[in-house]
Design a protein around this motif. Structure first.
Motif, PDB file in Angstrom:
ATOM      1  N   PHE A  80       0.519   7.509   8.093  1.00  0.00           N
ATOM      2  CA  PHE A  80       0.405   6.306   7.275  1.00  0.00           C
ATOM      3  C   PHE A  80      -0.402   5.241   8.021  1.00  0.00           C
ATOM      4  N   CYS A  85      -2.181  -1.652   4.613  1.00  0.00           N
ATOM      5  CA  CYS A  85      -1.304  -1.731   3.437  1.00  0.00           C
ATOM      6  C   CYS A  85      -1.308  -3.151   2.843  1.00  0.00           C
ATOM      7  N   ILE A  86      -1.388  -3.217   1.506  1.00  0.00           N
ATOM      8  CA  ILE A  86      -1.357  -4.525   0.828  1.00  0.00           C
ATOM      9  C   ILE A  86       0.003  -4.784   0.173  1.00  0.00           C
ATOM     10  N   ASP A  87       0.996  -3.942   0.483  1.00  0.00           N
ATOM     11  CA  ASP A  87       2.384  -4.117   0.025  1.00  0.00           C
ATOM     12  C   ASP A  87       2.496  -4.195  -1.499  1.00  0.00           C
ATOM     13  N   CYS A  88       1.724  -3.348  -2.181  1.00  0.00           N
ATOM     14  CA  CYS A  88       1.778  -3.365  -3.656  1.00  0.00           C
ATOM     15  C   CYS A  88       3.030  -2.679  -4.177  1.00  0.00           C
ATOM     16  N   GLY A  89       3.618  -1.794  -3.365  1.00  0.00           N
ATOM     17  CA  GLY A  89       4.880  -1.145  -3.745  1.00  0.00           C
ATOM     18  C   GLY A  89       4.728   0.114  -4.586  1.00  0.00           C
ATOM     19  N   ASN A  90       3.534   0.497  -4.959  1.00  0.00           N
ATOM     20  CA  ASN A  90       3.333   1.702  -5.793  1.00  0.00           C
ATOM     21  C   ASN A  90       4.018   2.933  -5.212  1.00  0.00           C
ATOM     22  N   CYS A  91       3.858   3.124  -3.914  1.00  0.00           N
ATOM     23  CA  CYS A  91       4.356   4.344  -3.277  1.00  0.00           C
ATOM     24  C   CYS A  91       5.890   4.417  -3.287  1.00  0.00           C
ATOM     25  N   LEU A 109       6.173  -3.564   2.883  1.00  0.00           N
ATOM     26  CA  LEU A 109       6.573  -2.162   2.807  1.00  0.00           C
ATOM     27  C   LEU A 109       7.190  -1.712   4.129  1.00  0.00           C
ATOM     28  N   ALA A 125      -0.190   8.380  -4.957  1.00  0.00           N
ATOM     29  CA  ALA A 125       0.354   7.127  -5.503  1.00  0.00           C
ATOM     30  C   ALA A 125      -0.294   5.882  -4.891  1.00  0.00           C
ATOM     31  N   CYS A 126      -0.852   6.010  -3.695  1.00  0.00           N
ATOM     32  CA  CYS A 126      -1.402   4.827  -3.020  1.00  0.00           C
ATOM     33  C   CYS A 126      -2.857   4.598  -3.445  1.00  0.00           C
ATOM     34  N   PRO A 127      -3.145   3.444  -4.066  1.00  0.00           N
ATOM     35  CA  PRO A 127      -4.514   3.186  -4.527  1.00  0.00           C
ATOM     36  C   PRO A 127      -5.517   3.085  -3.368  1.00  0.00           C
ATOM     37  N   LEU A 128      -5.025   2.778  -2.171  1.00  0.00           N
ATOM     38  CA  LEU A 128      -5.938   2.637  -1.026  1.00  0.00           C
ATOM     39  C   LEU A 128      -6.032   3.920  -0.186  1.00  0.00           C
ATOM     40  N   LEU A 130      -3.808   5.502   1.758  1.00  0.00           N
ATOM     41  CA  LEU A 130      -3.367   5.237   3.134  1.00  0.00           C
ATOM     42  C   LEU A 130      -2.477   6.340   3.720  1.00  0.00           C
ATOM     43  N   PHE A 131      -2.142   7.354   2.905  1.00  0.00           N
ATOM     44  CA  PHE A 131      -1.314   8.455   3.413  1.00  0.00           C
ATOM     45  C   PHE A 131      -2.145   9.727   3.503  1.00  0.00           C
TER      46      PHE A 131
HETATM   47  S1  SF4 Z   1       0.851   2.175  -2.380  1.00  0.00           S
HETATM   48 FE1  SF4 Z   1      -0.424   2.003  -0.511  1.00  0.00          FE
HETATM   49  S2  SF4 Z   1      -1.032  -0.148  -0.435  1.00  0.00           S
HETATM   50 FE2  SF4 Z   1       0.652  -0.012  -1.882  1.00  0.00          FE
HETATM   51  S3  SF4 Z   1       2.510  -0.438  -0.672  1.00  0.00           S
HETATM   52 FE3  SF4 Z   1       2.244   1.783  -0.664  1.00  0.00          FE
HETATM   53  S4  SF4 Z   1       1.034   2.198   1.179  1.00  0.00           S
HETATM   54 FE4  SF4 Z   1       0.836   0.014   0.779  1.00  0.00          FE
END
Ligand code: SF4
Ligand code: SF4
Length: 136
Positions: A80, A85-91, A109, A125-128, A130-131
């Protein structure tokens, strides 16, 4: 001594076998149960961490499999990139294991690696993006 994680899936008719007792007593394996979803008479699953001599763990896994229990090695981990991370919470919505949660105070997060079962659902699930999977 090595440490390895396994997911065990039990068929409904696997019965109440005391396999953990045999792993400890007959194969000198230390067992840490990380997650359990076992219901009598139904299929169930266990996430285990086994610690012991390599050859003993291999024999212990053979013993488990001889009782119709599917035993899958978890030889990969999630990597990770937390700094992006922008802490959007999607994941957090897809992480049924509870490894990804939002801090209720800061809304940042939190990633608890110990709870991760490497289901890989957070990857799409992460738009960026990051995983990613790391193989050991
Ligand atoms: S989906 Fe990606 S950007 Fe959003 S909180 Fe999770 S790790 Fe961070
Ligand atoms: S791989 Fe699965 S359990 Fe691990 S953090 Fe991602 S969603 Fe959660």
């Amino acid at each position: 001594m090595i440490k390895k994680r396994y997911i065990l899936n039990f068929p409904p008719d696997s019965g109440d076998k005391a396999f953990t007792y045999h792993l400890v007593k007959d194969y000198d394996i230390r067992i840490n149960i990380l997650k359990a979803e076992v219901f009598p008479g139904k299929s169930g699953s266990l996430l285990l961490e086994l610690q012991g001599k390599k050859e003993n763990i291999e024999k212990g896994v053979e013993y488990i499999q001889s009782h119709k229990i599917v035993c899958e090695s978890l030889d990969k981990r999630i990597h990770f990139q937390s700094e992006k991370c922008i802490d959007c919470g999607n994941c957090t919505a897809v992480c049924f294991a509870g490894a990804l949660t939002m801090d209720k105070q800061s809304w940042n997060l939190n990633f608890n690696k110990e709870k991760c079962v490497v289901c890989e659902l957070c990857i799409p699930a992460c738009p960026l993006k990051l995983f990613r999977i790391d193989f050991q």
